[in-house]
Design an enzyme around this catalytic site. Structure first.
Site, mmCIF file in Angstrom:
data_model
loop_
_atom_site.group_PDB
_atom_site.id
_atom_site.type_symbol
_atom_site.label_atom_id
_atom_site.label_comp_id
_atom_site.label_asym_id
_atom_site.label_seq_id
_atom_site.Cartn_x
_atom_site.Cartn_y
_atom_site.Cartn_z
ATOM 1 N N ASP A 59 -9.340 63.366 -3.197
ATOM 2 C CA ASP A 59 -9.392 62.643 -4.472
ATOM 3 C C ASP A 59 -9.780 61.181 -4.252
ATOM 4 O OD1 ASP A 59 -9.244 62.364 -7.210
ATOM 5 O OD2 ASP A 59 -7.092 61.961 -7.229
ATOM 6 N N ASP A 62 -13.385 69.246 -5.786
ATOM 7 C CA ASP A 62 -13.958 67.893 -5.682
ATOM 8 C C ASP A 62 -14.351 67.497 -4.269
ATOM 9 O OD1 ASP A 62 -13.383 67.826 -8.347
ATOM 10 O OD2 ASP A 62 -12.010 66.138 -8.257
ATOM 11 N N ASP A 113 -2.239 65.564 -14.746
ATOM 12 C CA ASP A 113 -3.303 64.987 -13.919
ATOM 13 C C ASP A 113 -2.842 63.701 -13.250
ATOM 14 O OD1 ASP A 113 -5.312 66.895 -14.612
ATOM 15 O OD2 ASP A 113 -5.561 65.892 -16.535
#
Length: 491
Positions: free
Chosen positions: A271, A310, A464
């Site tokens: 992330d 991601d 989130d």
């Protein structure tokens, strides 16, 4: 509050391990509308357990000692004491017959928990009782320490005329007299046919919360709308015993002849673009060790794996911390190779971000260098809100670009929160983070056209991060308010 037995308490502890909140994702978003087709799944048939009393509840029967070993039940575990210093592993053994003969050529998995008063390398076998030392389907070294660890070992049954089998733990040869404790011994055959039903875990965050609040209308709504659906389980560095977590989850699915769905989410600098879900393995060597343990715990069993949400799309952001994106692509390539070798029946989808992040023409070559050739395909829209229609358009473009370099690849779409499409306002940079007015998308299902599956990869109701309508709820923590907002599509 009712007190639990020792065995039940351990089961609760395992439930807590499996339901440890996965960290969530941070990509940007935009788009609009949902489409899907359905297929009918076959009913599940439970896989047979080939070990009797692998939990040692009240006794160790039918386990028996061979050589210099004493056996007893202790707190619902098997206690095996080596009573003399012996030279060979087989001079101190415990053994139990399987409840059915093995089928030559079929795949099996032997799993168990074990620890010892003395660190040493034991040996386990699955062998034919008629020819025990000359025809072993499995013969594996098992490193034991003073801390309990889960071991999960796949193997293929050898050819034989008499296939009545037994499992042994060989404890001699350590130069000492260790006491070894075993628990949760399991031997199951891998399904010959890939399961068509997806696994619904009772230990997912929404299912656990709903079960704990089953007497409330909110609990019932969350169980009906989310907890009763097949949702991915996320795996990262938050598990102290990764093999235990993966093996327990995959084994529970296998026991129901259902298909387990796992997210591998532990790449270094995870992330990197937004940071709410930061962390991951410390370096490339640590990640290789982690993904190897993850893959080996799946073993030869059927599964679906979404690899590093991601991981490809956010690689460019590691330059912000002085890292090289090429290193990230190399780690992903290695991960695809490890999964292919160690978990050959897992369908692996390498994540490709979402339709508004990296253009298809740029994403395709990044997927190639990250190892998509060794996977079944790629995933899109994980933890995002883009419509299924827009995700289909993007994924089809990526697929077409991959065709010429790595051949035909399929793709899957995360529809967990895209029922109302993306949220838009005058601050688009944070519209991915618990935005208001979002809604559950099409429930998980296999399709005959377009995406191979529509999945709920993101766990609906898991935050989130401390943003949007979640308030201060950390990334990965379940919020019943977030879950109800998705069920109702609140503005």
């Amino acid at each position: 509050m009712r007190l639990l037995s020792t065995k039940a308490a351990r089961a609760v502890a395992l439930a807590a391990v499996l339901a440890a909140a996965p960290l969530s994702l941070t990509p940007p978003a935009t788009a609009s509308t949902t489409t899907a087709s359905t297929t009918t799944a076959a009913s599940a048939v439970a896989a047979a357990q080939l070990i009797a009393n692998g939990t040692f509840t009240g006794s160790t029967a039918p386990w028996a000692t061979i050589g210099q070993t004493a056996l007893s039940a202790e707190s619902d575990r098997m206690r095996a004491e080596v009573t003399a210093v012996v030279a060979n592993p087989w001079d101190a053994m415990v053994a139990a017959p399987t409840t059915a003969a093995l089928i030559p050529g079929r795949s099996y998995t032997l799993s168990f928990d074990a620890y010892s008063t003395v660190a040493f390398t034991a040996r386990t076998t699955v062998q034919y009782a008629a020819t025990p030392s000359g025809n072993q389907s499995l013969a594996a070294d098992v490193p034991l320490t003073t801390a309990s660890r889960r071991h999960s070992i796949p193997f293929t049954a050898a050819a034989a005329s008499d296939t009545a089998a037994e499992v042994t733990f060989q404890l001699g040869g350590s130069g000492a007299r260790p006491v070894v404790r075993f628990d949760n011994v399991s031997l199951m055959e891998t399904q010959a046919t890939r399961p068509s039903d997806l696994y619904v875990s009772p230990l997912s965050n929404p299912a656990r919360w709903a079960a704990q609040h089953s007497g409330t209308t909110t609990g019932q709504a969350i169980m009906s709308g989310i907890g009763s659906k097949p949702i991915f389980e996320w795996f990262g560095g938050w598990f102290g015993d990764l093999t235990l977590a993966v093996d327990a989850y995959v084994g529970a699915a296998q026991a129901q002849d259902r298909l387990p769905m796992l997210v591998a989410y532990n790449i270094p600098n995870r992330d990197a673009c937004a940071g709410h879900s930061g962390g991951g393995a410390g370096d490339a060597a640590g990640y290789h060790a982690w993904i190897t343990e993850f893959a080996r715990a799946i073993g030869n069993r059927h599964a679906v794996v979404v690899l590093e949400p991601d991981g490809v799309a956010a690689a460019g952001c590691v330059t912000q911390i002085g890292k090289d994106p090429e290193d990230q692509y190399r780690m992903l390539l290695d991960a695809t190779q490890v999964l292919r070798a160690q978990a050959p029946n897992a369908w692996v989808y390498l994540d490709a971000g979402n339709a508004t992040w990296i253009p298809a023409a740029q994403m395709a070559p990044l997927l190639v260098k990250s190892g998509v050739a060794g996977t079944r395909g790629f995933s899109v829209n994980v933890s995002n809100y883009l419509t299924t229609a827009d995700s289909e358009t993007y994924a089809a473009a990526v697929k077409g670009l991959l065709q010429g370099s790595v051949g035909a690849k399929t793709y899957v779409i995360d529809t967990s929160r895209n029922g109302n499409g993306p949220y838009t306002d005058d601050t688009p940079g944070d519209n991915w983070c618990n935005p208001p007015g979002r809604k559950l998308g099409t429930p998980p299902q296999r399709q005959t056209t377009g995406a191979e599956y529509l999945f709920w990869v993101k766990v609906p109701g898991d935050s989130d991060g401390p943003c949007g309508i979640a308030g201060s709820t950390p990334a990965g923590e379940f919020s019943p308010d977030l879950a109800m907002a998705l069920i109702n599509g609140n503005p």
